[in-house]
Structure formats: C-alpha cells, structure tokens
Design an enzyme around this catalytic site. Structure first.
Site, short mmCIF file in Angstrom:
data_model
loop_
_atom_site.label_atom_id
_atom_site.label_comp_id
_atom_site.label_asym_id
_atom_site.label_seq_id
_atom_site.Cartn_x
_atom_site.Cartn_y
_atom_site.Cartn_z
N ASP A 171 0.51 9.49 -9.60
CA ASP A 171 0.07 7.82 -10.26
C ASP A 171 1.94 7.35 -10.92
OD1 ASP A 171 -2.50 8.35 -11.12
OD2 ASP A 171 -2.72 8.84 -13.07
N ASN B 12 -0.50 13.57 -4.13
CA ASN B 12 -1.50 14.38 -4.92
C ASN B 12 -1.69 15.57 -5.06
OD1 ASN B 12 -2.02 11.96 -6.63
ND2 ASN B 12 -3.60 11.51 -5.49
N ASP C 252 1.07 -1.08 -0.13
CA ASP C 252 -0.02 -0.09 -0.26
C ASP C 252 0.98 1.14 0.04
OD1 ASP C 252 -1.81 1.90 1.11
OD2 ASP C 252 -2.63 1.41 2.58
N ASP D 202 -4.60 3.31 -3.77
CA ASP D 202 -3.58 3.32 -4.00
C ASP D 202 -2.68 1.63 -3.22
OD1 ASP D 202 -3.78 2.97 -1.52
OD2 ASP D 202 -2.72 4.53 -1.14
#
Length: 204
Positions: free
Chosen positions: A69, A60, A52, A95
C-alpha cells in the site's frame, strides 16, 4: 455548522480513494462528466497518462500488504505531483493510477518527472525495495466520441510496448510480449534493432 462540515467530509470520502487521496472511479467519472459540459473543454486535446507500480506482488509477498500500500501511495503521489494542477488524477483500484491532462503537454517530460520523484524517494526511504513504475500515455481529443475506457487501453498498450523495448534491450534485443486488446491476442517481437511489429494475431 457541524452537520454541514460532516456532510462535506463524507462527500470527500465518497469521491476519493482512501489510500492515495486521488479521485476514485465515481469521483473521477462525475468530475469528467461535469467538465465535458463546459464550453472551454469542448474539443480540447487531452493526454491520458497511466502509471503502474512495478512488482506489487513481490512487495506484498515479501514485505507485507502494508508495504504494498505504501508503494502504491508513492506512485500515486509522484503522478499527482508531476501533472498540471488542472489534471484529473484517479485510482480505480489495484496498482494502476492515471491522469487526464487537459491541453497540450509534454507527456515524456511528465514521465521523467514521475521517475525523478520516485528516485528521490528511494534515496531517502531506507526501504529494502525500490519503488518504480511503468508509464504509458495516449493523446486524444475531448469530443463527443471520447471514450475513457478506450483511452486507458491505448495508454496501457503504449506502456506494454515501452516495457517490451526495455526487456528486449536487456535480453540482447529479442523477446516476445503478449497483450490483450479488444478480444484479440497479439504477439509482439522485439527485433535486435528494436523495431516493434506484430508477428501474429488470433481471436481470443
């Protein structure tokens, strides 16, 4: 023929996650279903290992979704390169990525390899942030009762407990962590000696 090639490419797109190249939910479920029909996979030990990305929201919000990304891709890449080639690696979304490793394996060694791969990337990426991941795993038998949803939950629980230990050490050995599992809320206290135990339980 061109048509056959095009159909093959479309099938690949249908079964794989566009961002990471890992299997998507449909591709993963279909491949696992097929493998479970094979005699050599009956009752084999499996390890479900999840990875994770840490701090996706921060990346972000601070650097943009394209960088988020990119970080997700790096975590997926490090996972796929660290597990045996026979593993099924997938991203259902978000994610979190995970793999099913068939047969006995050293899950802790795989996690060390994931972290080493990310460390090597961070050393040369020249990004203003570091890509890191929290991992967890569970070991099960691939029998008729095998439930991938349950396996993922157990791997997530392990990941959260590992994270709690790290936070506990950083805070002098004491912290609380709340996680959700099968409709129940558990609060885990990390004692100074890092002895994890459930201290309260309530129906959600």
């Amino acid at each position: 023929s061109y048509q056959r090639t095009l159909l093959k490419e479309m099938d690949e797109m249908y079964r794989h996650d566009a961002l990471t190249g890992l299997l998507n939910r449909i591709g993963f479920q279909n491949q696992l279903k097929q493998l479970r029909k094979e005699p050599e996979y009956e009752n084999v030990p499996v390890t479900v290992l999840m990875s994770d990305l840490d701090g996706l929201k921060y990346i972000n919000d601070t650097y943009g979704h394209a960088e988020g990304d990119s970080a997700i891709y790096q975590v997926a890449y490090s996972l796929s390169k660290s597990v045996p080639e026979s593993s099924l690696s997938t991203r259902f979304g978000g994610d979190e990525v995970f793999s099913i490793v068939f047969g006995e394996c050293d899950a802790d060694a795989i996690i060390e390899k994931i972290n080493a791969t990310l460390d090597a990337y961070n050393e040369t990426s020249e990004k203003p942030y570091k890509v890191s991941t929290s991992c967890g795993y569970t070991k099960m038998i691939l029998d008729k009762d095998f439930d991938i949803t349950k396996a993922i939950k157990e791997a997530e629980l392990f990941k959260n407990m590992e994270y709690a230990e790290e936070v506990g050490m950083g805070n002098g050995g004491s912290c609380d962590l709340v996680y959700f599992n099968d409709g129940e809320v558990f609060t885990i206290e990390i004692k100074k000696q890092l002895n994890i135990k459930v201290i309260s339980q309530a129906v959600r």
